[in-house]
Structure formats: structure tokens, C-alpha cells
Design an enzyme around this catalytic site. Structure first.
Site, PDB file in Angstrom:
ATOM      1  N   LYS A  22      86.279  49.817  79.876  1.00  0.00           N
ATOM      2  CA  LYS A  22      84.959  49.289  79.493  1.00  0.00           C
ATOM      3  C   LYS A  22      83.970  49.444  80.643  1.00  0.00           C
ATOM      4  O   LYS A  22      82.848  49.901  80.462  1.00  0.00           O
ATOM      5  CB  LYS A  22      85.084  47.808  79.109  1.00  0.00           C
ATOM      6  CG  LYS A  22      83.751  47.088  79.004  1.00  0.00           C
ATOM      7  CD  LYS A  22      83.894  45.686  78.496  1.00  0.00           C
ATOM      8  CE  LYS A  22      84.049  44.614  79.544  1.00  0.00           C
ATOM      9  NZ  LYS A  22      82.915  44.414  80.450  1.00  0.00           N
ATOM     10  N   ASN A  23      84.391  49.035  81.831  1.00  0.00           N
ATOM     11  CA  ASN A  23      83.443  49.019  82.954  1.00  0.00           C
ATOM     12  C   ASN A  23      83.109  50.416  83.467  1.00  0.00           C
ATOM     13  O   ASN A  23      82.247  50.572  84.326  1.00  0.00           O
ATOM     14  CB  ASN A  23      83.992  48.157  84.097  1.00  0.00           C
ATOM     15  CG  ASN A  23      83.950  46.680  83.736  1.00  0.00           C
ATOM     16  OD1 ASN A  23      83.406  46.315  82.695  1.00  0.00           O
ATOM     17  ND2 ASN A  23      84.513  45.844  84.591  1.00  0.00           N
ATOM     18  N   CYS A 116      75.258  34.457  82.537  1.00  0.00           N
ATOM     19  CA  CYS A 116      76.329  34.600  81.566  1.00  0.00           C
ATOM     20  C   CYS A 116      77.336  33.501  81.801  1.00  0.00           C
ATOM     21  O   CYS A 116      77.130  32.635  82.654  1.00  0.00           O
ATOM     22  CB  CYS A 116      76.998  35.961  81.684  1.00  0.00           C
ATOM     23  SG  CYS A 116      78.077  36.116  83.098  1.00  0.00           S
ATOM     24  N   ARG A 121      73.761  35.869  87.009  1.00  0.00           N
ATOM     25  CA  ARG A 121      74.046  37.306  87.208  1.00  0.00           C
ATOM     26  C   ARG A 121      72.787  37.951  87.780  1.00  0.00           C
ATOM     27  O   ARG A 121      72.070  38.650  87.077  1.00  0.00           O
ATOM     28  CB  ARG A 121      74.380  37.986  85.895  1.00  0.00           C
ATOM     29  CG  ARG A 121      75.795  37.951  85.307  1.00  0.00           C
ATOM     30  CD  ARG A 121      76.934  38.232  86.183  1.00  0.00           C
ATOM     31  NE  ARG A 121      77.664  39.475  86.032  1.00  0.00           N
ATOM     32  CZ  ARG A 121      78.640  39.703  85.164  1.00  0.00           C
ATOM     33  NH1 ARG A 121      78.982  38.812  84.301  1.00  0.00           N
ATOM     34  NH2 ARG A 121      79.277  40.845  85.156  1.00  0.00           N
ATOM     35  N   ASP A 305      88.403  39.987  87.891  1.00  0.00           N
ATOM     36  CA  ASP A 305      88.692  40.103  86.463  1.00  0.00           C
ATOM     37  C   ASP A 305      90.173  39.867  86.141  1.00  0.00           C
ATOM     38  O   ASP A 305      90.519  39.681  84.972  1.00  0.00           O
ATOM     39  CB  ASP A 305      88.271  41.489  85.939  1.00  0.00           C
ATOM     40  CG  ASP A 305      86.760  41.623  85.857  1.00  0.00           C
ATOM     41  OD1 ASP A 305      86.048  40.618  86.051  1.00  0.00           O
ATOM     42  OD2 ASP A 305      86.278  42.746  85.605  1.00  0.00           O
ATOM     43  N   ARG A 397      85.324  41.527  73.291  1.00  0.00           N
ATOM     44  CA  ARG A 397      84.363  42.335  74.079  1.00  0.00           C
ATOM     45  C   ARG A 397      85.076  43.356  74.966  1.00  0.00           C
ATOM     46  O   ARG A 397      84.473  44.354  75.365  1.00  0.00           O
ATOM     47  CB  ARG A 397      83.516  41.417  74.978  1.00  0.00           C
ATOM     48  CG  ARG A 397      82.280  40.899  74.281  1.00  0.00           C
ATOM     49  CD  ARG A 397      81.356  40.213  75.275  1.00  0.00           C
ATOM     50  NE  ARG A 397      81.200  40.988  76.481  1.00  0.00           N
ATOM     51  CZ  ARG A 397      81.416  40.522  77.716  1.00  0.00           C
ATOM     52  NH1 ARG A 397      81.766  39.283  77.910  1.00  0.00           N
ATOM     53  NH2 ARG A 397      81.244  41.309  78.755  1.00  0.00           N
TER      54      ARG A 397
HETATM   55  C1  UD1 Z   1      81.108  44.263  87.487  1.00  0.00           C
HETATM   56  C2  UD1 Z   1      82.026  44.259  86.280  1.00  0.00           C
HETATM   57  C3  UD1 Z   1      82.678  42.902  86.106  1.00  0.00           C
HETATM   58  C4  UD1 Z   1      83.346  42.468  87.401  1.00  0.00           C
HETATM   59  C5  UD1 Z   1      82.384  42.555  88.578  1.00  0.00           C
HETATM   60  C6  UD1 Z   1      83.054  42.272  89.918  1.00  0.00           C
HETATM   61  C7  UD1 Z   1      80.956  45.863  84.823  1.00  0.00           C
HETATM   62  C8  UD1 Z   1      80.257  46.128  83.531  1.00  0.00           C
HETATM   63  N1  UD1 Z   1      81.252  44.602  85.097  1.00  0.00           N
HETATM   64  O1  UD1 Z   1      80.061  43.338  87.199  1.00  0.00           O
HETATM   65  O2  UD1 Z   1      83.645  42.988  85.062  1.00  0.00           O
HETATM   66  O3  UD1 Z   1      83.797  41.130  87.265  1.00  0.00           O
HETATM   67  O4  UD1 Z   1      81.832  43.882  88.647  1.00  0.00           O
HETATM   68  O5  UD1 Z   1      84.123  43.116  90.113  1.00  0.00           O
HETATM   69  O6  UD1 Z   1      81.290  46.791  85.559  1.00  0.00           O
HETATM   70  N2  UD1 Z   1      75.129  40.022  92.933  1.00  0.00           N
HETATM   71  C9  UD1 Z   1      73.945  39.627  93.518  1.00  0.00           C
HETATM   72  N3  UD1 Z   1      72.837  40.404  93.344  1.00  0.00           N
HETATM   73  C10 UD1 Z   1      72.860  41.557  92.627  1.00  0.00           C
HETATM   74  C11 UD1 Z   1      74.073  41.960  92.037  1.00  0.00           C
HETATM   75  C12 UD1 Z   1      75.201  41.188  92.212  1.00  0.00           C
HETATM   76  O7  UD1 Z   1      73.895  38.573  94.163  1.00  0.00           O
HETATM   77  O8  UD1 Z   1      71.814  42.207  92.512  1.00  0.00           O
HETATM   78  C13 UD1 Z   1      76.361  39.195  93.093  1.00  0.00           C
HETATM   79  C14 UD1 Z   1      76.855  38.645  91.765  1.00  0.00           C
HETATM   80  O9  UD1 Z   1      76.230  37.428  91.433  1.00  0.00           O
HETATM   81  C15 UD1 Z   1      78.320  38.453  92.027  1.00  0.00           C
HETATM   82  C16 UD1 Z   1      78.650  39.582  92.992  1.00  0.00           C
HETATM   83  O10 UD1 Z   1      77.406  40.036  93.522  1.00  0.00           O
HETATM   84  O11 UD1 Z   1      78.544  37.238  92.692  1.00  0.00           O
HETATM   85  C17 UD1 Z   1      79.374  40.754  92.361  1.00  0.00           C
HETATM   86  O12 UD1 Z   1      78.621  41.247  91.307  1.00  0.00           O
HETATM   87  P1  UD1 Z   1      78.669  42.780  90.869  1.00  0.00           P
HETATM   88  O13 UD1 Z   1      79.657  43.524  91.697  1.00  0.00           O
HETATM   89  O14 UD1 Z   1      77.281  43.291  90.811  1.00  0.00           O
HETATM   90  O15 UD1 Z   1      79.250  42.643  89.391  1.00  0.00           O
HETATM   91  P2  UD1 Z   1      78.726  43.355  88.088  1.00  0.00           P
HETATM   92  O16 UD1 Z   1      78.350  44.756  88.373  1.00  0.00           O
HETATM   93  O17 UD1 Z   1      77.757  42.467  87.399  1.00  0.00           O
END
Ligand code: UD1
Length: 419
Positions: A22-23, A116, A121, A305, A397
Site C-alpha cells: 500500500k505505502n 488522523c 499528521r 506500523d 484500508r
Molecule cells: C508513512 C506511512 C505510514 C507509516 C509512517 C512512518 C504511507 C502512506 N504511510 O506515513 O504507514 O506509519 O510513514 O513509518 O507511506 N512529520 C512532521 N512533519 C511533516 C511530516 C511528518 O512532523 O511534514 C512527523 C509525523 O507527525 C510523524 C513523523 O514525522 O510523527 C513520521 O511521519 P512520516 O514519516 O511523514 O509518515 P507518513 O509519510 O505520514
């Protein structure tokens, strides 16, 4: 309300072929916007978020259709650069379209993705990176207005290795003039998969899988045929299922090199695991034992995850296991539900202390998020009696067909659709 019904106590035995990740497929679907040709995706999982991405692509003027087992996307024409609030809400990772839309159209309007069930997020790192590449971004009433008639390559240092920010910036960088260097990039295998897809389309991207990703932008991209990588979190789910219920199974297509932190924990708990180029086999016969602290961390650390899934395994392990969740704020909501099944868990902020109990009993529990919900099903496989996991739409999902796969291993699980 749809639910899963599980009769616990059955040892598992058999083979499952893994679905696509999925990711990985979600950023790849956004990346199709960068080319003006046809893309054929193989091993594309049939998931709600994939349907939502297809609806976004169609809304933008592209075509996206299943051709048997393959997904065909035609991105020759794009008629608008805006994603409606309704479509944005259908899929939390829709922010990933931002970089690709800016690169292709020079503008983008999307509603702010919001929070979420795992907590806030934020996308501040995505936006800061895009601004460094010359995008003008303004937020007004929950809508992001972005303009970048000309993106230019930049040196971007991410404050933390965000998966989504790394991917978004890689996509924008493909359409930028010059070289973009993303430092402190996330190193997840899905980022490597995205790079391989982009390279198959003619892009010049290297370094994915390390902390520095380099994109030489401006190449015209073409369509391609690409096979999505197998889903490592689905693999972690079925490994956890066998570890919990006992038995023996082979996960065809699973790659142990993507899962080393998880397989190390399951081995420490007493499972026998062997990975080769065809997949991963697992045998779980002995009583389980607690493991040393499990701390979630960016890849190659223990994946957030898989935290709930491995917790489900350790509920009945002899001894105490301490979990530390370092990625998301709100990721122990499954613990309360597990306690309804007789688990002994204490939560102290980011830390959860699990004391193994000799038996779990079936209960009515509620899925509160995707992996937490799957973990309740895993726990149910080892519980005495029936476990009813409600709100199963969270689980759907991320799993193409959880009952199909767990039944292939001999589990007694049934899906009951909403009335
Ligand atoms: C992706 C995965 C999700 C997984 C996560 C961490 C997808 C679709 N989803 O989510 O399943 O749990 O990686 O491995 O690939 N953050 C910030 N600012 C930002 C972006 C992120 O502070 O602009 C923080 C987030 O709040 C979180 C951390 O960084 O605490 C990690 O987030 P991130 O690696 O971005 O996760 P996703 O890409 O949302």
C-alpha cells in the site's frame, strides 16, 4: 457495522502470496502524473486508498482502470490541478499528489489533509521543501494554494526523515530545473520502490534507501510497466499471526531484508524464521518469551506500523516486554481493546509495558486504526473462544482480503458485512 469474527486456538499451516505494498503504490500512483504516457502497474493491491487515488487521477482528467489484475493509468492529458476536499478526506496520504501536481502543472490547490486516528499528521516538512524549490504556498481556510511556474533544484535538509516528505519532494524534484539533494531522507524500502518506478519512467534519481536522495530534474518522463514491491507490513501481520497461534507457514514474495527488525523480535520471542529469495518461512512451536525493549524508529529501525502486531504476539509471552513508540503520538489505542481480551498492559505516555499472561479470551473489541485493528485479529487467533473485531473498515484500508489470506493458513475467521 462490518466486523471480523475469529474462533481462536487453531494452529496455522500453509502458504500465502503477499499483496503489493500500500505505502509503495500510493506515491507511485501520484508519480504517474509526471509522465504523459501510459503506466501499467502489476501487483497493485485492490484497496480503498488505491480506489481513492484512482478517483483523484480521474478528477484531474486522467484515466485509471483495472485491466484484469493490472492497473492502467493514462496521464496524457490533465484538465485541472485541484483536489476537492471530499477526495482529500477519502485518503490521508493524498498530500503526496502535491509535489507531482506542482511539477506537472505549475500549480496545485488541495485542502489541508488534517489529522488522523494516530494523532496530528503535519505536512510542514513537505511544504518547507517545496518552498525551497521555489513554490509559493499559502494556506487559507484549510485550503493550500500552491504556485510554481518554475521549480528549481535545491539542497533540502529534512528536520526528520519523513517518508511522505521525502516522496513528495522526490516527485517535485523530477519536474524541477537542476539538481535537488534531499538530506536526512527517509530510507524506507517504499522510497526505493518509488525511485525504481521513476527511473523506469526515465527520471534521474539515485540514493533512495540511503539518507541522501539526489534527483536531476527536467527529464521528460514516459510511461512504463512496473511491478509494485510486496507489502512488508502485511508480511509482518502474517508472521505475527503464525507466531501467536503457533504452526508453520510460508509467505511467498516476502523479503526478509525489509523486515529485519521485526524478524529479530520474533526470533527473540522463540520463532524459527528463514528468509530466502522466494519468501519467508516461519515455524512457531515453543512457548513464547518476552523480548528486550521494542523501540519504534525510522527504517531500518522497528516499524511503527508493526508495533501493535508484535504486541499482539507478546501478550502471551513469558515475562515483561517494554514498547516505546517514537513516531506517532496516539498509537496505543489497540492496548485498551487487548486488555478486554485479558492482556496485561500498562501505558505511560510513549511507553507500554506488556506482562505476558498465560491465556487470552475472546471478546468484542473495536478496531480503532488500520494496524491496531489487524493486531486485534492476530490476538484473537490465539484467544480462547470467539473474538469479534468491529469497525473492520479500518483494517480493510490495508489488506486486500484478510480472511482469504488467514483462511489459506487454516485460521477460522469470517467477515460479516454491515447490515
Ligand atoms: C508513512 C506511512 C505510514 C507509516 C509512517 C512512518 C504511507 C502512506 N504511510 O506515513 O504507514 O506509519 O510513514 O513509518 O507511506 N512529520 C512532521 N512533519 C511533516 C511530516 C511528518 O512532523 O511534514 C512527523 C509525523 O507527525 C510523524 C513523523 O514525522 O510523527 C513520521 O511521519 P512520516 O514519516 O511523514 O509518515 P507518513 O509519510 O505520514
Amino acid at each position: 457495522m462490518s466486523q471480523y469474527l475469529i474462533e481462536g486456538g487453531q494452529k496455522l499451516r500453509g502458504e500465502v502470496t503477499l499483496q503489493g505494498a500500500k505505502n509503495s503504490v500510493l506515491p507511485i500512483l501520484a508519480a504517474t502524473l509526471l509522465n504523459k504516457g501510459d503506466t501499467l502497474l502489476r501487483r497493485c493491491p485492490r484497496l480503498r486508498d488505491v480506489d481513492a487515488s484512482m478517483r483523484i487521477l480521474r478528477h484531474l482528467g486522467c484515466t485509471a482502470e483495472w485491466k484484469g489484475e493490472e492497473l492502467e493509468i493514462r496521464t496524457g492529458e490533465i484538465s485541472r490541478a485541484e483536489i476537492t476536499d471530499e477526495l482529500m478526506r477519502e485518503m490521508r496520504s493524498s498530500a503526496i499528489f502535491l509535489g507531482a501536481m506542482l511539477a506537472r502543472c505549475g500549480e496545485a490547490k488541495i485542502s489541508y489533509p488534517g489529522g488522523c486516528e494516530l494523532g496530528p499528521r503535519p505536512i510542514d516538512l513537505h511544504l518547507a521543501g517545496l518552498r525551497a524549490m521555489g513554490a509559493e504556498i499559502r494556506e487559507e481556510g484549510g485550503t493550500l494554494y500552491c504556485r510554481a511556474p518554475r521549480l528549481r533544484g535545491a539542497d533540502i535538509v529534512l528536520a526528520l526523515p519523513s517518508v511522505g516528505a521525502t516522496e513528495n519532494l522526490m516527485l517535485a524534484a523530477c519536474g524541477a530545473e537542476g539538481v535537488t539533494k534531499i538530506s536526512n531522507a527517509a530510507r524506507e524500502p517504499e522510497i526505493r520502490d518509488l525511485q525504481e518506478f521513476l527511473v523506469a519512467c526515465g527520471a534521474r534519481v539515485r540514493g533512495a534507501g540511503t539518507s541522501t536522495v539526489i534527483v536531476e530534474g527536467g527529464e521528460p518522463l514516459h510511461g512504463c510497466t512496473y511491478t509494485v514491491m510486496p507489502d512488508r507490513i502485511v508480511a509482518a501481520t502474517y508472521l505475527s499471526a503464525v507466531a501467536t497461534a503457533g504452526g508453520e507457514a510460508f509467505l511467498s514474495g516476502a523479503r526478509e531484508e525489509h523486515l529485519l527488525a521485526v524478524t529479530a523480535a520474533l526470533r527473540a520471542a522463540g520463532c524459527h524464521i528463514r528468509g530466502d529469495e522466494r519468501g519467508i518461512s516461519i515455524r512457531a512451536e515453543e512457548p513464547l518469551r518476552a523480548v528486550n525493549m521494542i523501540r519504534t524508529a525510522p527504517y531500518p529501525g522497528f516499524p511503527t506500523d508493526a508495533q501493535a502486531l508484535v504486541m499482539a504476539v507478546l501478550l502471551r509471552a513469558e515475562g515483561v516486554t517494554v514498547f516505546e513508540e517514537n513516531i506517532f503520538e496516539n498509537r496505543y489505542r489497540h492496548a485498551n481493546e487487548m486488555m478486554r481480551m485479558g492482556a496485561e498492559i500498562r501505558i505511560f505516555g510513549r511507553v507500554a509495558v506488556v506482562t505476558g499472561v498465560s491465556a487470552l479470551h475472546g471478546a468484542a473489541v473495536q478496531a480503532t486504526d488500520l494496524r491496531g485493528g489487524a493486531a486485534l485479529c492476530v490476538a484473537g487467533l490465539a484467544a480462547e473462544g470467539q473474538t469479534q473485531v468491529t469497525d473492520s473498515h479500518h483494517i480493510d484500508r490495508g489488506y486486500e482480503d484478510l480472511t482469504r489470506d488467514l483462511r489459506a493458513l487454516g485460521a477460522q475467521i469470517r467477515y460479516c458485512p454491515a447490515d
